[in-house]
Design a protein around this motif. Structure first.
Motif, mmCIF file in Angstrom:
data_model
loop_
_atom_site.group_PDB
_atom_site.id
_atom_site.type_symbol
_atom_site.label_atom_id
_atom_site.label_comp_id
_atom_site.label_asym_id
_atom_site.label_seq_id
_atom_site.Cartn_x
_atom_site.Cartn_y
_atom_site.Cartn_z
ATOM 1 N N LEU A 3 0.833 -1.210 0.000
ATOM 2 C CA LEU A 3 0.000 0.000 0.000
ATOM 3 C C LEU A 3 0.865 1.256 0.000
ATOM 4 N N MET A 4 1.876 1.289 0.863
ATOM 5 C CA MET A 4 2.742 2.468 0.940
ATOM 6 C C MET A 4 3.509 2.675 -0.366
ATOM 7 N N THR A 5 3.975 1.587 -0.980
ATOM 8 C CA THR A 5 4.673 1.682 -2.266
ATOM 9 C C THR A 5 3.730 2.206 -3.344
ATOM 10 N N TYR A 6 2.507 1.697 -3.370
ATOM 11 C CA TYR A 6 1.517 2.170 -4.348
ATOM 12 C C TYR A 6 1.269 3.675 -4.187
ATOM 13 N N LEU A 7 1.050 4.104 -2.958
ATOM 14 C CA LEU A 7 0.790 5.531 -2.727
ATOM 15 C C LEU A 7 1.972 6.381 -3.187
ATOM 16 N N GLU A 8 3.177 5.918 -2.918
ATOM 17 C CA GLU A 8 4.365 6.659 -3.344
ATOM 18 C C GLU A 8 4.498 6.667 -4.861
ATOM 19 N N ASN A 9 4.307 5.513 -5.514
ATOM 20 C CA ASN A 9 4.431 5.425 -6.968
ATOM 21 C C ASN A 9 3.390 6.273 -7.694
ATOM 22 N N GLU A 10 2.217 6.416 -7.088
ATOM 23 C CA GLU A 10 1.144 7.202 -7.701
ATOM 24 C C GLU A 10 1.167 8.667 -7.238
ATOM 25 N N ASN A 11 2.215 9.039 -6.509
ATOM 26 C CA ASN A 11 2.351 10.400 -5.959
ATOM 27 C C ASN A 11 1.155 10.795 -5.095
ATOM 28 N N LEU A 12 0.642 9.834 -4.354
ATOM 29 C CA LEU A 12 -0.486 10.081 -3.459
ATOM 30 C C LEU A 12 -0.056 10.138 -1.995
ATOM 31 N N ASP A 13 1.209 9.817 -1.743
ATOM 32 C CA ASP A 13 1.656 9.722 -0.348
ATOM 33 C C ASP A 13 1.645 11.067 0.372
ATOM 34 N N ASP A 14 1.768 12.174 -0.360
ATOM 35 C CA ASP A 14 1.743 13.491 0.281
ATOM 36 C C ASP A 14 0.341 13.947 0.651
ATOM 37 N N GLN A 15 -0.669 13.302 0.096
ATOM 38 C CA GLN A 15 -2.038 13.726 0.379
ATOM 39 C C GLN A 15 -2.892 12.621 0.998
ATOM 40 N N THR A 16 -2.227 11.598 1.528
ATOM 41 C CA THR A 16 -2.937 10.463 2.103
ATOM 42 C C THR A 16 -2.488 10.240 3.537
ATOM 43 N N THR A 17 -3.437 10.014 4.396
ATOM 44 C CA THR A 17 -3.149 9.626 5.772
ATOM 45 C C THR A 17 -3.511 8.159 5.918
ATOM 46 N N VAL A 18 -2.581 7.379 6.412
ATOM 47 C CA VAL A 18 -2.807 5.950 6.623
ATOM 48 C C VAL A 18 -2.908 5.708 8.123
ATOM 49 N N VAL A 19 -3.981 5.046 8.537
ATOM 50 C CA VAL A 19 -4.200 4.722 9.943
ATOM 51 C C VAL A 19 -4.235 3.207 10.080
ATOM 52 N N ILE A 20 -3.408 2.694 10.976
ATOM 53 C CA ILE A 20 -3.362 1.255 11.220
ATOM 54 C C ILE A 20 -3.624 1.028 12.705
ATOM 55 N N THR A 21 -4.620 0.228 12.994
ATOM 56 C CA THR A 21 -4.928 -0.111 14.379
ATOM 57 C C THR A 21 -5.644 -1.452 14.416
ATOM 58 N N ALA A 22 -6.123 -1.812 15.565
ATOM 59 C CA ALA A 22 -6.865 -3.057 15.732
ATOM 60 C C ALA A 22 -7.943 -2.827 16.779
ATOM 61 N N ASP A 23 -8.971 -3.626 16.748
ATOM 62 C CA ASP A 23 -10.023 -3.478 17.753
ATOM 63 C C ASP A 23 -9.729 -4.296 19.002
#
Length: 168
Positions: A13-33
């Motif tokens: 996911l992080m590689t995709y966001l970087e390759n598509e130049n979306l990493d500067d405008q995307t916030t990724v949240v990772i957690t668990a319930d």
């Protein structure tokens, strides 16, 4: 295997966001319930308990607008809602029970954190988990945690108070 798979998927996911130049405008949240138990306390999976192994979960927020930092004080997943709204620059009314985790201050200042588990009859649980025999933790359970102590109330109305920083 599951942790490796998850790590690979997050990396993709992080590689995709970087390759598509979306990493500067995307916030990724990772957690668990919840966490998982593998026989600790005589419990498997995540059934009807408020032990820290189940209620302490990771929370990672990758936002290109923020500098890296680690919050060591306990936070609540309830803080996620105002944090995401704050990152998205959405005006919202203050929540009395949660705070944004953004670094405009020194992080949330919760006097107490709360957790609870409801109650289900053994028969209800056995419909999905026929091997279920019950645990000493069968709900409802409530806990409250300060910066030093954790108090848990069990279904039989007994309570347990301990210094969670020493006892884990």
């Amino acid at each position: 295997g599951a942790v490796r798979y998850l790590d690979d998927q997050i990396g993709a996911l992080m590689t995709y966001l970087e390759n598509e130049n979306l990493d500067d405008q995307t916030t990724v949240v990772i957690t668990a319930d919840h966490g998982e138990l593998f026989g600790e306390y005589g419990i498997e999976k995540h059934r009807y308990s408020l032990v820290d192994d189940l209620i302490r979960v990771p929370l990672i927020i990758d936002n290109s607008d923020e500098t890296d930092r680690r919050i060591t004080d306990p936070v609540s997943l309830l803080d996620l809602h105002p944090t995401i709204l704050d990152i998205a620059d959405v005006n919202y009314d203050e929540f009395s029970y949660s705070e944004s985790l953004r670094p405009d201050g020194d992080g949330p200042d919760h006097d107490y954190l709360y957790a609870e588990v409801g109650s289900k009859s053994k028969e209800t649980v056995r419909r999905r988990h026929p091997e279920f025999e019950g645990t000493p933790f069968d709900g409802p359970l409530q806990s409250i945690r300060s910066d030093q102590f954790k108090l848990t109330r069990y279904p039989d109305k007994t309570v347990e108070l301990y210094d969670w920083r020493d006892d884990g």
